[in-house]
Design an enzyme around this catalytic site. Structure first.
Site, mmCIF file in Angstrom:
data_model
loop_
_atom_site.group_PDB
_atom_site.id
_atom_site.type_symbol
_atom_site.label_atom_id
_atom_site.label_comp_id
_atom_site.label_asym_id
_atom_site.label_seq_id
_atom_site.Cartn_x
_atom_site.Cartn_y
_atom_site.Cartn_z
ATOM 1 C CB SER A 171 8.209 -35.934 17.007
ATOM 2 O OG SER A 171 9.031 -35.125 16.038
ATOM 3 N N GLY A 194 5.556 -28.749 28.477
ATOM 4 C CA GLY A 194 4.894 -27.666 28.958
ATOM 5 C C GLY A 194 5.527 -26.125 28.913
ATOM 6 C CE1 TYR A 242 16.989 -35.260 10.218
ATOM 7 C CE2 TYR A 242 18.445 -36.526 11.832
ATOM 8 C CZ TYR A 242 17.043 -36.453 11.148
ATOM 9 O OH TYR A 242 16.096 -37.106 11.481
ATOM 10 C CG LEU A 296 9.537 -34.633 24.649
ATOM 11 C CD1 LEU A 296 10.648 -34.265 25.192
ATOM 12 C CD2 LEU A 296 8.441 -35.253 25.786
#
Length: 349
Positions: free
Chosen positions: A237, A246, A53, A239
């Site tokens: 993950s 959205g 990362y 989402l």
């Protein structure tokens, strides 16, 4: 906050864990420290990072996320209150896997793992790592969206037993406390569990794989291992890279959003994933929920999940994500989710 046992260990980790892969790419060090402070204030004790990362990985930034966490740990002096997890990269077998670790010869053998652990300890400014994970298998397999395995490629791989023996040596040294796998398959998980039992080596405590409303493939094959063998899922993950918030509705591409910036994650943007995302977002709105909180409450509700690894690029997003802990899904909402899943199963594996 709720807490669940990490496998069959004596550690309790928060059901909401803090993912860190944006720190050093989309987030500054000041952002990272603010997120850590907020997470701690809300009862989060589980911090997940990796030597690779931030993401997307680049050689100039490798290890920066661990360094940011290390400087925060030194400033706050709260190491004993936290469960810190990090990961070692596997070999690079395709264009998007980094090939610059350990002079281009990263693999999951003794020499590489010792070097990787020592480097992570220095960056994190700690004497031990609570959970040390293998970021992906040493062999070619179905992970990171790869589907179909019709033949085994001819390749040199480190045997799982050799990897497990090296991890056992690191546990015995006190540098790491527990071990886990990531982006692993049912076959691989079975190998780790079987060999640990046969050879009296450390047992896998967790598996970190993707899990969300658009990708429930973990439920086929792996969830039974989690439930029967106490190898809990660290769900990443949740989402689906923001699809379930959205913000990508009707083809929108918000400036600075992850899927707007980085084309490597396009499997979340296929037409089937777009349609399913819109259906889940509409379901949340119909019931008066934030779409992000509905998606994460679903992950929290799964009995095989040990921790739901949330990520955010702002404190407002982080607070919304943490607050999903307070949302319970009614039988009606759960049934509606299952109906949508049956109609549009796993569009973004």
């Amino acid at each position: 906050m709720q807490y669940r046992a990490l496998g069959n260990t004596d550690l309790k980790v928060s059901l909401i864990g803090l993912g860190t892969m944006t720190w050093g790419e989309q987030n500054s060090e000041a952002d990272a420290h603010a997120q850590l402070d907020m997470a701690l204030d809300h009862g989060i004790n589980f911090i997940d990072t990796a030597e690779m990362y931030p993401i997307p990985p680049r050689e100039p930034t490798k290890g920066d996320t661990e360094r940011m966490i290390g400087r925060w740990l030194k400033l706050r002096g709260l190491r004993e209150q936290l469960v810190i997890a990090t990961k070692a990269v596997g070999p690079s077998r395709d264009a998007v896997r980094p090939s610059y670790f350990r002079n281009g010869h990263a693999k999951l053998d003794r020499a590489n793992l010792i070097q990787a652990v020592d480097a992570s300890l220095r960056r994190l400014q700690t004497d031990y790592i609570d959970l040390y994970q293998l970021h992906w298998p040493d062999r070619s397999a179905n992970y990171f969206g790869q589907l179909g395995l019709t033949a085994l490629p001819e390749e040199e791989t480190v045997p799982i037993l050799e990897t497990l023996q090296a991890l056992g040596e690191l546990v015995a040294s006190g540098k790491i406390r527990h071990i886990g796998v990531s982006n692993e398959t049912p076959w691989g998980l079975h190998q780790y569990l079987s060999l640990a039992k046969q050879e009296n080596l450390p047992r896998i405590a967790s598996i970190q794989n993707p899990y969300n409303l658009l990708n429930r493939s973990f439920e086929v094959g792996l969830s039974e291992f989690s439930l029967r063998e106490q190898v809990g899922l660290l769900a990443y993950s949740p989402l689906a890279f923001g699809m379930l918030t959205g913000k990508y509705q009707a083809g929108a591409r918000p400036q600075g959003a992850r899927l707007s910036l980085y084309p490597r994650f396009q499997r979340y943007l296929n037409p089937q994933a777009q349609a399913a995302s819109e259906a889940y977002v509409n379901l949340a709105l119909e019931h008066g929920f934030s779409p992000a909180q509905l998606a994460q409450a679903f992950v929290n509700s799964r009995p095989f999940v040990t921790s739901n690894l949330i990520g955010a690029t702002s404190l407002a997003q982080l607070k919304e994500n943490i607050d999903c802990i307070n949302l319970s899904l009614s039988p009606a909402v759960s049934s509606a989710i299952e109906a949508l899943h049956q109609a549009m199963p796993n569009p973004a594996v």
